[in-house]
Scaffold this motif. Structure first.
Motif, PDB file in Angstrom:
ATOM      1  N   THR A   1      53.856  51.901  62.456  1.00 40.55           N
ATOM      2  CA  THR A   1      54.498  50.702  63.014  1.00 40.55           C
ATOM      3  C   THR A   1      53.928  49.472  62.305  1.00 40.55           C
ATOM      4  N   PRO A   2      54.785  48.564  61.813  1.00 42.22           N
ATOM      5  CA  PRO A   2      54.264  47.341  61.183  1.00 42.22           C
ATOM      6  C   PRO A   2      53.409  46.544  62.172  1.00 42.22           C
ATOM      7  N   GLU A   3      52.405  45.850  61.634  1.00 41.78           N
ATOM      8  CA  GLU A   3      51.439  45.140  62.493  1.00 41.78           C
ATOM      9  C   GLU A   3      52.116  44.142  63.426  1.00 41.78           C
ATOM     10  N   ALA A   4      53.147  43.435  62.933  1.00 41.93           N
ATOM     11  CA  ALA A   4      53.826  42.446  63.789  1.00 41.93           C
ATOM     12  C   ALA A   4      54.496  43.128  64.984  1.00 41.93           C
ATOM     13  N   VAL A   5      54.964  44.339  64.768  1.00 39.55           N
ATOM     14  CA  VAL A   5      55.611  45.081  65.859  1.00 39.55           C
ATOM     15  C   VAL A   5      54.553  45.592  66.840  1.00 39.55           C
ATOM     16  N   VAL A   6      53.411  46.020  66.310  1.00 44.00           N
ATOM     17  CA  VAL A   6      52.288  46.419  67.180  1.00 44.00           C
ATOM     18  C   VAL A   6      51.938  45.254  68.108  1.00 44.00           C
TER      19      VAL A   6
END
Ligand SMILES: C[S@@+](CC[C@H](N)C(=O)[O-])C[C@H]1O[C@@H](n2cnc3c(N)ncnc32)[C@H](O)[C@@H]1O
Length: 194
Positions: free
Chosen positions: A34-39
């Motif tokens: 999962t991309p960090e911004a989505v995390v």
């Protein structure tokens, strides 16, 4: 000249390798991070409170679990089937200095006990979410939170559905009561959605 056994042994090893990759059905879905911004958005939507415990089913390199511990100071558990990813997640937790708050457990996510989970994080698939849904309903406390990257829960309508970097993020609150199984009908809700 090579003996027969010198040729047969590597061939047998190759055959075993091919067979093991064919019959390994324990991994229900492959690793994609999962991309960090989505995390960040998943954790923000989860409305984490002090003392909460987060689980990520299929925790990959541990990024959701580690971010929960690092950014919210809560205990977090990653459930993962792949040994290499478990090792990588533990190394990442050490590097982030959160090894005392996190645990990475080798386990099939469909056998994980969810009774102590306050926040459940998922990045799986619709099939896996629907398979987990009855366990979520039976085991998680009403009021606890479920967040999912990309995939819905079928007829269970999310409280929040948003988009980050073109990725969908969903949040549900486990309800007090379900009547007649699924889709849920909550007191005062009227008709269930199909
Ligand atoms: C799409 S990745 C998500 C990784 C991480 N949660 C993230 O968002 O970055 C799904 C993960 O589930 C793991 N997995 C697949 N089947 C599993 C099972 N039955 N039990 C536990 N983990 C599983 C895979 O190895 C993979 O790491």
């Amino acid at each position: 000249m090579k003996t027969q056994s010198a040729i047969a042994a590597p061939l047998a090893a190759l055959a075993a390798l091919a067979l093991s990759s064919c019959v390994d059905t324990s991994q229900d879905i492959h690793y994609i991070p999962t991309p960090e911004a989505v995390v960040e958005e998943m954790l923000r939507l989860a409305e984490i409170e002090d003392g909460d415990v987060l689980y990520d089913l299929g925790s990959g390199d541990g990024r959701i679990v580690i971010a929960a511990a690092r950014d919210y100071g809560i205990r977090a558990v990653g459930i993962e089937i792949d040994d290499g990813l478990l090792e990588r997640a533990r190394e990442n937790a050490r590097a982030a200095g959160v090894e005392d708050l996190v645990e990475f457990r080798k386990q099939d996510m469909f056998e994980t006990d969810l009774t102590d989970v306050d926040v459940l994080a998922l990045y799986l698939g619709t099939t896996q979410n629907l398979r987990l849904r009855p366990r979520i309903m039976e085991q998680m406390e009403p009021g606890s939170q479920v967040v999912s990257h990309a995939f819905s829960m079928g007829g269970w309508q999310p409280d929040v559905e948003t988009t980050v970097e073109n990725r969908k993020v969903f949040k549900w609150t486990v309800p007090l009561e379900f009547i007649d199984g699924f889709p849920p009908v909550l007191p005062g809700d009227g008709e269930a959605e199909s």
